[in-house]
Design a protein around this motif. Sequence first.
Motif, PDB file in Angstrom:
ATOM      1  N   ALA A  53       0.820  -1.218   0.000  1.00 58.53           N
ATOM      2  CA  ALA A  53       0.000   0.000   0.000  1.00 58.53           C
ATOM      3  C   ALA A  53       0.851   1.264   0.000  1.00 58.53           C
ATOM      4  O   ALA A  53       0.310   2.371  -0.021  1.00 58.53           O
ATOM      5  CB  ALA A  53      -0.921   0.003   1.211  1.00 58.53           C
ATOM      6  N   ASP A  54       2.179   1.087   0.057  1.00 56.93           N
ATOM      7  CA  ASP A  54       3.131   2.205   0.042  1.00 56.93           C
ATOM      8  C   ASP A  54       2.950   3.119   1.255  1.00 56.93           C
ATOM      9  O   ASP A  54       2.934   4.346   1.134  1.00 56.93           O
ATOM     10  CB  ASP A  54       2.991   3.014  -1.254  1.00 56.93           C
ATOM     11  N   VAL A  55       2.802   2.488   2.429  1.00 63.94           N
ATOM     12  CA  VAL A  55       2.745   3.251   3.675  1.00 63.94           C
ATOM     13  C   VAL A  55       3.658   2.573   4.691  1.00 63.94           C
ATOM     14  O   VAL A  55       4.101   1.437   4.500  1.00 63.94           O
ATOM     15  CB  VAL A  55       1.308   3.327   4.245  1.00 63.94           C
ATOM     16  N   ALA A  56       3.935   3.259   5.798  1.00 69.10           N
ATOM     17  CA  ALA A  56       4.744   2.693   6.869  1.00 69.10           C
ATOM     18  C   ALA A  56       3.929   1.684   7.675  1.00 69.10           C
ATOM     19  O   ALA A  56       2.692   1.765   7.722  1.00 69.10           O
ATOM     20  CB  ALA A  56       5.244   3.802   7.784  1.00 69.10           C
ATOM     21  N   VAL A  57       4.620   0.756   8.326  1.00 71.41           N
ATOM     22  CA  VAL A  57       3.936  -0.244   9.140  1.00 71.41           C
ATOM     23  C   VAL A  57       3.130   0.431  10.255  1.00 71.41           C
ATOM     24  O   VAL A  57       2.021   0.012  10.572  1.00 71.41           O
ATOM     25  CB  VAL A  57       4.956  -1.235   9.745  1.00 71.41           C
ATOM     26  N   ARG A  58       3.690   1.488  10.849  1.00 78.75           N
ATOM     27  CA  ARG A  58       2.957   2.174  11.915  1.00 78.75           C
ATOM     28  C   ARG A  58       1.634   2.751  11.396  1.00 78.75           C
ATOM     29  O   ARG A  58       0.662   2.866  12.147  1.00 78.75           O
ATOM     30  CB  ARG A  58       3.820   3.264  12.551  1.00 78.75           C
ATOM     31  N   THR A  59       1.610   3.098  10.105  1.00 80.27           N
ATOM     32  CA  THR A  59       0.366   3.606   9.517  1.00 80.27           C
ATOM     33  C   THR A  59      -0.678   2.505   9.472  1.00 80.27           C
ATOM     34  O   THR A  59      -1.866   2.738   9.716  1.00 80.27           O
ATOM     35  CB  THR A  59       0.617   4.157   8.103  1.00 80.27           C
ATOM     36  N   PHE A  60      -0.255   1.278   9.150  1.00 83.12           N
ATOM     37  CA  PHE A  60      -1.177   0.144   9.147  1.00 83.12           C
ATOM     38  C   PHE A  60      -1.894   0.043  10.490  1.00 83.12           C
ATOM     39  O   PHE A  60      -3.121  -0.111  10.555  1.00 83.12           O
ATOM     40  CB  PHE A  60      -0.429  -1.159   8.862  1.00 83.12           C
ATOM     41  N   PHE A  61      -1.117   0.144  11.586  1.00 83.45           N
ATOM     42  CA  PHE A  61      -1.697  -0.054  12.911  1.00 83.45           C
ATOM     43  C   PHE A  61      -2.507   1.150  13.396  1.00 83.45           C
ATOM     44  O   PHE A  61      -3.171   1.057  14.424  1.00 83.45           O
ATOM     45  CB  PHE A  61      -0.594  -0.403  13.908  1.00 83.45           C
ATOM     46  N   ARG A  62      -2.479   2.236  12.665  1.00 82.84           N
ATOM     47  CA  ARG A  62      -3.397   3.337  12.969  1.00 82.84           C
ATOM     48  C   ARG A  62      -4.821   2.997  12.530  1.00 82.84           C
ATOM     49  O   ARG A  62      -5.788   3.543  13.051  1.00 82.84           O
ATOM     50  CB  ARG A  62      -2.955   4.615  12.246  1.00 82.84           C
ATOM     51  N   TYR A  63      -4.917   2.100  11.564  1.00 89.03           N
ATOM     52  CA  TYR A  63      -6.223   1.770  10.991  1.00 89.03           C
ATOM     53  C   TYR A  63      -6.717   0.390  11.379  1.00 89.03           C
ATOM     54  O   TYR A  63      -7.923   0.158  11.460  1.00 89.03           O
ATOM     55  CB  TYR A  63      -6.155   1.867   9.460  1.00 89.03           C
ATOM     56  N   PHE A  64      -5.793  -0.549  11.589  1.00 90.43           N
ATOM     57  CA  PHE A  64      -6.175  -1.929  11.870  1.00 90.43           C
ATOM     58  C   PHE A  64      -5.335  -2.471  13.012  1.00 90.43           C
ATOM     59  O   PHE A  64      -4.131  -2.219  13.076  1.00 90.43           O
ATOM     60  CB  PHE A  64      -5.990  -2.813  10.632  1.00 90.43           C
ATOM     61  N   SER A  65      -5.971  -3.244  13.869  1.00 81.90           N
ATOM     62  CA  SER A  65      -5.247  -3.808  15.009  1.00 81.90           C
ATOM     63  C   SER A  65      -4.461  -5.059  14.643  1.00 81.90           C
ATOM     64  O   SER A  65      -3.548  -5.450  15.367  1.00 81.90           O
ATOM     65  CB  SER A  65      -6.229  -4.123  16.139  1.00 81.90           C
ATOM     66  N   SER A  66      -4.821  -5.701  13.527  1.00 82.45           N
ATOM     67  CA  SER A  66      -4.176  -6.962  13.165  1.00 82.45           C
ATOM     68  C   SER A  66      -4.533  -7.343  11.729  1.00 82.45           C
ATOM     69  O   SER A  66      -5.370  -6.696  11.093  1.00 82.45           O
ATOM     70  CB  SER A  66      -4.642  -8.082  14.100  1.00 82.45           C
ATOM     71  N   LYS A  67      -3.913  -8.422  11.245  1.00 84.16           N
ATOM     72  CA  LYS A  67      -4.291  -8.966   9.932  1.00 84.16           C
ATOM     73  C   LYS A  67      -5.744  -9.433   9.947  1.00 84.16           C
ATOM     74  O   LYS A  67      -6.452  -9.305   8.949  1.00 84.16           O
ATOM     75  CB  LYS A  67      -3.405 -10.166   9.568  1.00 84.16           C
ATOM     76  N   GLN A  68      -6.182 -10.004  11.065  1.00 75.73           N
ATOM     77  CA  GLN A  68      -7.563 -10.467  11.149  1.00 75.73           C
ATOM     78  C   GLN A  68      -8.534  -9.311  10.966  1.00 75.73           C
ATOM     79  O   GLN A  68      -9.565  -9.452  10.309  1.00 75.73           O
ATOM     80  CB  GLN A  68      -7.809 -11.130  12.511  1.00 75.73           C
ATOM     81  N   HIS A  69      -8.204  -8.170  11.556  1.00 79.74           N
ATOM     82  CA  HIS A  69      -9.076  -7.000  11.446  1.00 79.74           C
ATOM     83  C   HIS A  69      -9.175  -6.531  10.000  1.00 79.74           C
ATOM     84  O   HIS A  69     -10.263  -6.226   9.506  1.00 79.74           O
ATOM     85  CB  HIS A  69      -8.548  -5.890  12.346  1.00 79.74           C
TER      86      HIS A  69
END
Length: 218
Positions: A53-69
């Motif tokens: 998605a061309d974003v930082a990993v910390r950005t992922f966790f701003r939106y989702f708590s996990s892969k399951q989410h």
Amino acid sequence: MTTSDLGILGEPPAGRRERKKQETRAALEQAALRLFAEKGYEQTTVDEIAAEADVAVRTFFRYFSSKQHVLFGDVGHQRINHLCTALAAAPTGTPPLEAVRAVLDALDLDRDEQEQLNQRLRLLKEQPALVGMYLMLNHQLRQTLVDFVAHRTGLPSTDPYPLLVAGAAVTSWDVALHVWLAGENSRSMAELRRAAFAALTAGIPAEPPFPPAGEEPA
């Protein structure tokens, strides 16, 4: 140009920030779904989703708590939040079965939500290991409904009536999803769910027919 044009301390205006958040969230969901389909759910890492998605990993966790989410995204997880809110707002004088029926009717998926869910259910068919997450969401939906009916009737959550109403609601949802996904029926998902719920609740009275726990029927 005014400070309202620039936003507070030079940040973009709120409307633009919100659109950017929605775009980033959608990009992460689509990246995750592509990788899950290509590599498999277990083999895909959060780092890879963020990179795709061309974003930082910390950005992922701003939106989702996990892969399951991220697997079911808002269409699954927010559905539970919306259900809780709608049930809490149901008029207190309405019989619990009718309250559940009205809330389910009001929360039927729109076209965009159906398409999002379509992608995820097709992925589940291709990768059965993901079915556990779907079952967990169904369990959460069922428990939310059991707790509502139990509270409205004053019955324990282990009594048959709350369990029957909640079971019928979740089963009608599950049946409608699978029939609609098969694409062999011309009715909409909402029509299928409403028909299934009507059939499943045809023998369930509007009020609990069972005596309170510990009491014998008359």
